[in-house]
Design an enzyme around this catalytic site. Structure first.
Site, short mmCIF file in Angstrom:
data_model
loop_
_atom_site.label_atom_id
_atom_site.label_comp_id
_atom_site.label_asym_id
_atom_site.label_seq_id
_atom_site.Cartn_x
_atom_site.Cartn_y
_atom_site.Cartn_z
N GLU A 115 11.44 -3.43 10.22
CA GLU A 115 11.79 -4.83 10.18
C GLU A 115 12.54 -5.16 8.89
OE1 GLU A 115 8.42 -6.69 13.12
OE2 GLU A 115 7.88 -6.49 11.03
N CYS A 128 15.19 -8.95 2.63
CA CYS A 128 14.04 -8.09 2.33
C CYS A 128 14.16 -6.85 3.19
CB CYS A 128 12.77 -8.89 2.65
SG CYS A 128 11.28 -7.93 2.41
N CYS A 135 3.78 3.21 6.05
CA CYS A 135 3.55 3.46 4.62
C CYS A 135 2.40 4.46 4.50
CB CYS A 135 3.19 2.14 3.93
SG CYS A 135 3.14 2.25 2.14
N CYS A 139 -2.98 -0.20 1.23
CA CYS A 139 -3.45 -1.40 0.55
C CYS A 139 -4.20 -2.25 1.58
CB CYS A 139 -2.28 -2.16 -0.05
SG CYS A 139 -1.35 -1.12 -1.20
N CYS A 142 -2.64 -5.43 3.35
CA CYS A 142 -1.26 -5.34 3.85
C CYS A 142 -1.21 -4.83 5.27
CB CYS A 142 -0.46 -4.42 2.92
SG CYS A 142 1.20 -4.08 3.51
N GLY A 195 7.01 -0.12 3.59
CA GLY A 195 7.08 1.15 2.87
C GLY A 195 7.05 1.02 1.36
N GLU A 196 6.82 2.16 0.73
CA GLU A 196 6.79 2.24 -0.73
C GLU A 196 8.11 2.87 -1.17
OE1 GLU A 196 5.06 1.40 -3.63
OE2 GLU A 196 6.82 2.47 -4.37
N SER A 227 10.25 -3.40 -5.43
CA SER A 227 8.82 -3.64 -5.61
C SER A 227 8.04 -2.35 -5.36
CB SER A 227 8.35 -4.72 -4.63
OG SER A 227 6.95 -4.87 -4.71
N SER A 249 3.29 -4.55 -7.71
CA SER A 249 2.21 -5.16 -6.95
C SER A 249 0.93 -4.99 -7.75
CB SER A 249 2.07 -4.47 -5.59
OG SER A 249 3.21 -4.73 -4.83
N PHE A 250 0.64 -5.93 -8.61
CA PHE A 250 -0.46 -5.78 -9.56
C PHE A 250 -1.79 -6.15 -8.92
CE2 PHE A 250 -2.40 -6.25 -13.84
CZ PHE A 250 -1.99 -5.03 -14.32
N ASN A 326 -0.92 -13.81 3.04
CA ASN A 326 -0.44 -14.08 4.39
C ASN A 326 -1.35 -13.36 5.39
OD1 ASN A 326 1.91 -15.62 3.64
ND2 ASN A 326 2.73 -13.69 2.87
N CYS A 369 5.59 -11.87 3.58
CA CYS A 369 5.20 -10.67 2.84
C CYS A 369 3.96 -10.04 3.44
CB CYS A 369 4.78 -11.03 1.42
SG CYS A 369 6.10 -11.36 0.36
N1 SAH Z 1 5.29 -1.17 -1.00
C1 SAH Z 1 5.85 -2.00 -1.97
C2 SAH Z 1 6.80 -3.04 -1.40
C3 SAH Z 1 6.43 -3.71 -0.11
S1 SAH Z 1 5.20 -4.90 -0.13
C4 SAH Z 1 4.76 -2.69 -2.75
O1 SAH Z 1 3.61 -2.59 -2.39
O2 SAH Z 1 5.09 -3.27 -3.79
C5 SAH Z 1 5.91 -6.37 -0.87
C6 SAH Z 1 4.87 -7.29 -1.53
O3 SAH Z 1 4.07 -7.99 -0.56
C7 SAH Z 1 3.89 -6.53 -2.39
O4 SAH Z 1 3.64 -7.18 -3.60
C8 SAH Z 1 2.66 -6.52 -1.53
O5 SAH Z 1 1.53 -6.25 -2.27
C9 SAH Z 1 2.70 -7.89 -0.92
N2 SAH Z 1 1.85 -8.05 0.25
C10 SAH Z 1 1.45 -7.11 1.12
N3 SAH Z 1 0.67 -7.66 2.09
C11 SAH Z 1 0.58 -8.97 1.83
C12 SAH Z 1 -0.05 -10.07 2.48
N4 SAH Z 1 -0.71 -9.89 3.60
N5 SAH Z 1 0.07 -11.28 1.93
C13 SAH Z 1 0.81 -11.46 0.81
N6 SAH Z 1 1.44 -10.47 0.16
C14 SAH Z 1 1.33 -9.22 0.66
FE1 SF4 Z 2 2.47 0.14 1.42
FE2 SF4 Z 2 3.27 -1.86 -0.24
FE3 SF4 Z 2 1.80 -2.40 1.96
FE4 SF4 Z 2 0.69 -1.14 -0.12
S1 SF4 Z 2 1.51 -3.24 -0.10
S2 SF4 Z 2 0.45 -0.56 2.06
S3 SF4 Z 2 2.39 0.14 -0.85
S4 SF4 Z 2 3.87 -1.54 1.94
#
Ligand code: SAH
Ligand code: SF4
Length: 388
Positions: A115, A128, A135, A139, A142, A195-196, A227, A249-250, A326, A369
């Site tokens: 997507e 985006c 991935c 996390c 996510c 993805g990462e 990111s 992504s802290f 989200n 996101c």
């Molecule tokens: N894999 C990379 C980039 C994709 S995620 C990463 O993890 O940084 C893009 C951003 O969306 C990241 O900061 C991720 O932590 C955040 N994210 C993932 N799931 C989410 C959710 N359900 N609600 C809000 N932010 C989310």
């Molecule tokens: Fe992968 Fe980023 Fe989602 Fe973590 S937040 S599972 S690294 S896409």
């Protein structure tokens, strides 16, 4: 997978380019394009010039047909057509949100889907893009993290997402009119889709170099944000070999909580990550790092967390981007209350940091996101559930 399973990166054996068929010129770096042109008979002396000309047709004018490249001789155009193709991934469906966000379901070779999301904002438009199908990381907040990794995207598939969005937006300039960043519909790129990106480093790098090249897509490196969840060994390399802006992504202020939310933390913990981030601005000659922080009710959203956060990042030029969680079907968390998010933001702001709260966009089409997960995967699960 048990929570303690090691994080593995088992995608290194996946070939970077599709092996069969005529060579696709999209996504090739300048030296790669030069090499294939020479191999197909272009005189070496002309090769650099041809690379520039072909790139401008492809990336600035949106041309996919060699015959339209009118500053090349007719016979040369025919030779190119006999040897090469110009192919980008296909849009399967496009969903339009009430707020103008567009979500594209994109089909790539092998029938896989990813997507891509276009977010129009005042004075800019952000795309985006995804870097992997699924991935490898898991996390816990996510949606993409619940989909197993299928494969890395090629550089053609990464840069192709920019091109298909431009097609859809009708944003290929009239010949001879150079596009300006400020007036572009698609002016910014964030590698925040599926993805990462740092687990697909070379392809992401090659695609972003095309995005930043003056004869390529021609976006400033300050309009591209990558990111990462915190792949520490690749952070310095990102500064040196890509040089775009970095977001991290802290999401937590103690290793205990970050281990739960972003499991890659078990491999590279907060202290190790911060060391790498401290070096980034100098190495990439860029300004601030964006710290992304997802607001999860009663998990990471206390005043104490906010205070710990500003202490941890002291000395790093930073902006903190608060992301209201989200939700997605079956998600194990809830979004923090608005009042709580404001309270958290205030503490950060008073400590001297910009702390914008990211407005969720395209929620009605599951484009916000962390909500991305290919529809094919969703359908597969549904079918399985129905069958079972
Ligand atoms: N894999 C990379 C980039 C994709 S995620 C990463 O993890 O940084 C893009 C951003 O969306 C990241 O900061 C991720 O932590 C955040 N994210 C993932 N799931 C989410 C959710 N359900 N609600 C809000 N932010 C989310
Ligand atoms: Fe992968 Fe980023 Fe989602 Fe973590 S937040 S599972 S690294 S896409």
């Amino acid at each position: 997978m048990p929570a303690t399973a090691p994080i593995t990166q088992d995608v290194l054996t996946i070939p970077r380019k599709e092996p069969e068929g005529p060579v696709n010129l999209i996504g090739l770096t300048r030296p790669q394009l030069r090499d294939v042109l020479i191999a197909a008979g272009t005189p070496e002396k002309q090769a650099n010039m041809r690379v520039g000309q072909i790139w401008q047709w492809i990336y600035q004018k949106g041309v996919r047909d060699f015959d339209a490249m009118t500053n090349l001789a007719k016979t040369y155009r025919a030779e190119l057509a006999a040897n090469f193709v110009i192919e980008i991934p296909e849009i399967v469906t496009r969903q339009l949100s009430d707020d103008g966000t567009r979500k594209y379901l994109v089909r790539i070779a092998g029938g896989h889907e990813v997507e891509t999301v276009y977010i129009p904002e005042e004075g800019r438009g952000t795309l985006c893009i995804s870097s992997q199908v699924g991935c490898t990381l898991t996390c816990s907040f996510c949606h993409t993290g619940t989909q197993r990794l299928v494969r890395n995207l090629t550089s053609a598939e990464i840069v192709g997402q920019i091109m298909l969005a431009r097609d859809d937006l009708g944003e290929w300039p009239e010949p001879g009119r150079a596009p300006k960043d400020e007036t572009r519909l698609l002016s910014n790129i964030v590698l925040m889709g599926m993805g990462e990106p740092l687990y697909n480093f070379e392809n992401v790098r090659d695609a972003m170099k095309i995005a930043m090249d003056g004869e390529g897509i021609s976006l400033s490196r300050r309009r591209i944000t990558l990111s990462t969840s915190g792949v520490v060994p690749e952070i310095a390399r990102t500064a040196e070999e890509i040089g775009c802006l970095l977001a991290v992504s802290f999401h937590a202020t103690t290793d205990e909580i970050r281990d739960r939310l972003v499991p890659i933390n078990k491999k590279w913990n907060i202290a190790t990550l911060l060391d790498a981030l401290r070096e980034y601005p100098r190495l990439s000659n860029s300004e601030r790092i964006t710290f992304e922080y997802v607001m999860l009710k009663d998990v990471n959203d206390s005043d104490e967390d906010a205070r710990r956060l500003v202490k941890l990042i002291a000395g790093i030029p930073a902006k903190i981007n608060l992301i209201p969680f989200n939700e997605w079907p079956g998600a194990p968390y809830q979004r923090s209350d608005w009042k709580r998010i404001k309270g958290f933001a205030d503490i950060i702001y008073k400590a001297g940091y910009a702390s914008p709260i990211r407005t969720p966009r395209g929620e009605d089409i599951m484009a916000a996101c962390g909500q991305l997960k290919s529809a094919s995967e969703r359908a597969l699960r549904r079918n399985r559930a129905e069958a079972g």
